[in-house]
Design an enzyme around this catalytic site. Structure first.
Site, short mmCIF file in Angstrom:
data_model
loop_
_atom_site.label_atom_id
_atom_site.label_comp_id
_atom_site.label_asym_id
_atom_site.label_seq_id
_atom_site.Cartn_x
_atom_site.Cartn_y
_atom_site.Cartn_z
N SER A 213 16.88 41.21 -3.47
CA SER A 213 16.83 40.87 -4.90
C SER A 213 16.53 39.38 -5.02
CB SER A 213 18.15 41.19 -5.57
OG SER A 213 19.11 40.21 -5.21
N LYS A 214 16.45 38.93 -6.25
CA LYS A 214 16.08 37.53 -6.49
C LYS A 214 17.04 36.55 -5.83
CE LYS A 214 13.46 38.09 -10.69
NZ LYS A 214 13.71 38.34 -12.08
N ARG A 215 18.26 37.02 -5.58
CA ARG A 215 19.22 36.14 -4.91
C ARG A 215 18.69 35.70 -3.55
NH1 ARG A 215 23.39 38.77 -3.07
NH2 ARG A 215 22.56 40.80 -3.65
#
Ligand code: GLU
Length: 464
Positions: free
Chosen positions: A239-241
């Site tokens: 994910s964007k994390r």
């Protein structure tokens, strides 16, 4: 041509992310390797979340990666008549039914089931109702099998079986008359003649439902290959994390498409311990048999390493064209009189991304050299003036090639009695603004005679 038909079927609800791009790539490689057909289908039945912007972003990313398709793009929103016809067919054959249960009723039942510790499933209230002819709102549900097992032989995961009891009667048409994903995907895959469905393994649980629909509509069932998902370094779903997940964000950060393709394919596929694969290598070597069963872990350092490799070994002409685009983004659209392929040759060994290369190339193309203050203080001093003047005099008359420029420097060293470093480094600062530019002869040759002389004169003026 073989009769293999595969597809990529993105939902246009955002940019093309790493996982989607890998699915597209695997399909593309299989089609190209086996002489099959690669189809692009845009799954835009969720009209609220689908946007033209996302469609454009997906098409642009496929193009950037070089994933050309043979048929499509097809849009599901242009095929609603076909889906309606198939819903009607199932209704007529008693394989689907109208369900009038309200959302509130369903919620109450779901909560009750969970309170009992049961799996929340549609309880079949409307499954055997006599047809009603009032105008109450309804959805249409598929009458799924209540007994037995639905199984399929996944090309990556092996045999997967589901108890039909686990599958409730899913909605195939919403209250507003639009059809749902699990229904239309079957119709399209069947009508488009797909022989193999390669997609992310988040769809494994949908597959038995889809198989029952194939059977109910009398379609042949294709083969399936579910590709394990991609995780971040912490083993959580990517994910964007974990950094950018949009493929095109990597282009913007200065990655080359061949590095991205090479990286994507290795996220789940291997060929011995080889790491570097061109698209042609992949078309030759890719097989589903070598796709791993466990999730791939996204590793940005490896992507960067591949990018560095492809920059180092790239064709200067082509990289020069790309460099022009990155320079434009940095606010330097004009590269008049500068051969960007030659610029690339001086920087490809020292740049990990095209953005880094462009930043390093700015001094070549800029009208006003930006000076690093401490370098200027240290190297652009009064004692340099006669040295620069001597160099200008030599550059004005030397033959303008590697030997000529080298000879010009030699003469200046003889005239001034200085060591090379005492001339080279100040000249580098005068021409590039700093001390870290490539070799000084190369820089002079790329800048050209006039520009080099002008910059030396500017430096003299600056010192004065
Ligand atoms: N449109 C679906 C998605 O983007 C893919 C459907 C499929 O591959 O069957 O997840």
């Amino acid at each position: 041509m073989s009769d293999l038909r595969v597809r990529f079927a993105p939902s246009p609800t955002g940019y093309l992310h790493i996982g989607g791009a890998r699915t597209a790539l695997f399909n593309y490689l299989l089609a190209r390797k086996l002489g099959g057909t690669f189809i692009l289908r845009i799954e835009d039945t969720d009209v609220e979340r689908s946007t033209q912007e996302s469609v454009d972003a997906i098409l642009q990313a496929m193009d950037w990666l070089g994933l050309s398709y043979d048929e499509g793009p097809f849009y599901q929103t242009e095929r609603f008549d076909l889906y309606k016809e198939k819903v009607q067919q199932l209704l007529d054959e008693g394989k689907a039914y109208k369900c009038y249960c309200s959302a509130d009723e369903l919620d109450t039942k779901r909560e009750a089931a969970m309170a009992r510790g049961d799996k929340p499933q549609y309880d079949g209230t409307c499954r055997d109702l006599d047809p009603r002819d009032d105008d109450a709102p309804y959805v249409i549900r598929f009458k799924s099998k209540k007994e037995g097992v639905t199984s399929f032989n996944d090309r990556i995961k092996g045999t997967i079986s589901f108890n039909n009891q686990e599958l409730d009667d899913m909605i195939i048409q919403r209250t507003d008359g639009t059809p749902t994903y699990n229904f239309v995907v079957v119709i399209d895959d069947a009508e488009m003649g797909l022989t193999l469905v390669v997609r992310g393994d988040d769809h494994v649980n949908n597959t038995p439902r889809q198989i029952q629909i194939y059977e109910a509509l009398g379609y042949p069932v294709p083969e399936f290959a579910h590709v394990p998902m991609i995780l971040g370094a912490d083993k959580k779903r990517l994910s964007k994390r974990h950094g950018a997940t949009s493929v095109m964000a990597y282009r913007d950060m200065g990655y080359l498409p061949e590095a991205m393709v090479n990286y994507l394919v290795r996220l789940g596929w291997s060929f011995g311990d080889e790491e570097i694969f061109s698209m042609d290598d992949l078309i030759e070597k890719f097989t589903l048999e070598n796709v791993g069963r466990s999730a791939g872990v996204f590793n940005p350092e490896k992507l960067l390493w591949l990018n560095e490799h492809y920059i180092k070994t790239g064709d200067p002409q082509r990289l020069g064209e790309l460099l022009g685009e990155y320079l434009t983004t940095l606010g330097h659209p004009s590269t008049d009189g500068i051969d960007l392929a030659e610029v690339v040759k001086t920087l490809q060994d020292r740049s990990k991304t095209m953005v880094e290369m462009a930043e390093k190339a700015v001094f070549y193309v800029t009208e006003a050299v930006e000076f690093d203050q401490s370098a200027a203080d240290k190297f652009l001093t009064a004692e340099q003036v006669p040295v620069f003047e001597a160099l200008v005099a030599q550059l004005e008359q030397c033959s303008f090639d590697a030997e000529g420029v080298e000879a010009a420097f030699k003469t200046v060293l003889e005239q001034t009695g200085l060591k090379f470093g005492k001339v080279g480094q100040p000249t580098r600062v005068a021409l590039s603004g700093g001390t870290s530019a490539p070799g000084i002869y190369e820089v002079i040759l790329v800048l050209g005679r006039e520009r080099s002389i002008q910059r030396l004169k500017d430096a003299i003026a600056r010192i004065g």
